[in-house]
Design an enzyme around this catalytic site. Structure first.
Site, mmCIF file in Angstrom:
data_model
loop_
_atom_site.group_PDB
_atom_site.id
_atom_site.type_symbol
_atom_site.label_atom_id
_atom_site.label_comp_id
_atom_site.label_asym_id
_atom_site.label_seq_id
_atom_site.Cartn_x
_atom_site.Cartn_y
_atom_site.Cartn_z
ATOM 1 N N ASP A 111 0.867 -1.172 0.000
ATOM 2 C CA ASP A 111 0.000 0.000 0.000
ATOM 3 C C ASP A 111 0.906 1.225 0.000
ATOM 4 O O ASP A 111 2.111 1.129 0.282
ATOM 5 C CB ASP A 111 -0.888 0.011 1.257
ATOM 6 C CG ASP A 111 -2.287 -0.527 1.006
ATOM 7 O OD1 ASP A 111 -2.879 -0.155 -0.028
ATOM 8 O OD2 ASP A 111 -2.791 -1.307 1.824
ATOM 9 N N HIS A 154 -2.805 -3.336 -2.310
ATOM 10 C CA HIS A 154 -4.135 -2.868 -1.943
ATOM 11 C C HIS A 154 -5.248 -3.751 -2.500
ATOM 12 O O HIS A 154 -6.387 -3.686 -2.036
ATOM 13 C CB HIS A 154 -4.304 -1.438 -2.464
ATOM 14 C CG HIS A 154 -5.497 -0.713 -1.926
ATOM 15 N ND1 HIS A 154 -5.526 -0.136 -0.686
ATOM 16 C CD2 HIS A 154 -6.722 -0.466 -2.472
ATOM 17 C CE1 HIS A 154 -6.692 0.433 -0.482
ATOM 18 N NE2 HIS A 154 -7.445 0.255 -1.550
#
Length: 375
Positions: A315, A347
């Site tokens: 992320d 993600h």
């Protein structure tokens, strides 16, 4: 893609577990946070999943946590700059555009477009298979909008089966419940009913209206749980449901957005302000600015509500920072909250893997249910 509660659910996903006559629902505006990595016990004879991160990840997390505290103490956060000086500079905005573009951080594919293309194909395929293989009750309305409906998987399970409620991500403007049923099969196979919540998307509604909508969905789930299970975590909802808040056992926050102030200016996420974020509601829609003092009484009980914040190693920096801050905020109000940075994931596959029974988060959910049923 996945991820929140007390306010709104949006770029991330949220999972809530309810046990016998219980429910968990968390609208998202805070999309995902993490803090100390949690180790979950093995499930019976199933292969145990080791959730302890590599040493380098633990060290990185410690450094990032200290950095976040430093930024907060020095008032150097982007949000602070925005509040004091209005719109950001071009260089700051360019940085935000990338930080809030999750596909730009994945290392699985050569281009961001390929990441998104794979994700859409995967979640659609897995959801379609689950519709074919599991007994379902689809398009159950909880409100008046076209998307104000839930899909129930494992509809043939006993009425008092544990209930897992999943609220999909998509920056409040993408995806839908029909392609968000990929977590269902591993849970249904272990006797857990799964409810996938749909909701109206921006710009058809504003983010503030979307939050209200998710609260209505929460009331629906609560009624469902008490009749055949639910609960939202803000003060008004707690006042409305009273002691039934105690039925909520675990909340899983996955790669979420917990501060929407910077999103107000990002064209990639909020072009022409399709989310409807203003000076008046920006902080109100951000879980990182909310008070959770009303949950102290719940957290003080022996068998109390537990929060689990997950974020991916791949992320962006801002997603990881928000996850740390969110987990620390919850703990500051006395909440039980663990933070897990999952190595090697981004993600998108941090939620794609919910389709697997031996995945870290899936195993944690199953272990939590097993532990609860033994009480």
């Amino acid at each position: 893609m996945v991820k929140q509660m007390n306010i709104i659910r949006p770029a991330s996903s949220v999972g809530l577990i309810t046990h016998t006559r219980s429910f968990i629902s968390w609208a998202t505006v805070f999309v995902v946070c993490f803090a100390l990595v949690a180790n979950h016990p093995p499930l019976g004879t199933a292969a145990a999943v080791e959730t302890t991160p590599p040493v380098q990840v633990t060290r990185w997390l410690d450094k990032l946590s200290r950095y976040v505290r430093f930024r907060s103490a020095k008032s150097l956060s982007c949000a602070g700059i925005m509040d004091d000086s209005g719109p950001p500079s071009e260089s700051t905005l360019a940085r935000w555009e990338k930080q809030y573009s999750p596909s730009a951080w994945s290392v699985r594919f050569p281009t961001p477009a390929e990441v998104i293309d794979f994700h859409l194909k995967f979640v659609t395929s897995e959801s379609d298979k689950n519709k074919e293989q599991l007994e379902t009750l689809l398009d159950v309305p909880y409100g008046s909008g076209d998307r104000d409906k839930v899909d129930i998987y494992g509809n043939n399970l006993p009425p008092d089966a544990p209930l897992f409620v999943y609220i999909h991500g998509g920056y409040w403007q993408m995806l839908e419940k029909e392609t968000s049923a990929y977590p269902a099969k591993p849970l249904v196979d272990r006797g857990i009913r799964v409810m996938i919540v749909g909701y109206e998307l921006c710009p058809e509604v504003t983010l503030e209206e979307l939050v209200r909508q998710i609260k209505v969905a929460g009331e629906f789930v609560l009624n469902y749980a008490t009749e055949n299970g639910v609960n939202m975590l803000d003060q008004a909802f707690q006042d409305a449901v009273g002691e039934e808040l105690n039925l909520l056992k675990d909340v899983y926050l996955i790669s979420g957005v917990y501060n929407v102030q910077e999103l107000r200016y990002t064209k990639s996420v909020n072009k022409d302000n399709l989310l409807g974020i203003t000076d008046t509601n920006a902080k109100r829609l951000s879980p990182l600015y909310a008070s959770y003092d009303h949950l102290r009484s719940v957290s003080e009980q022996e068998d109390s509500l537990r929060f689990h914040v997950y974020v991916a190693e791949h992320d962006s920096d801002v997603f990881r920072e928000m996850s740390i801050e969110m987990s620390e905020l919850l703990r500051s109000f006395g909440m039980k909250c663990d933070l897990s940075v999952l190595p090697g994931l981004d993600h998108f596959d941090i939620v794609e893997n919910l389709a697997s029974s031996d995945y870290t988060i899936t195993s944690a959910i199953l272990a939590g249910v097993v532990a609860e049923q033994k009480k």
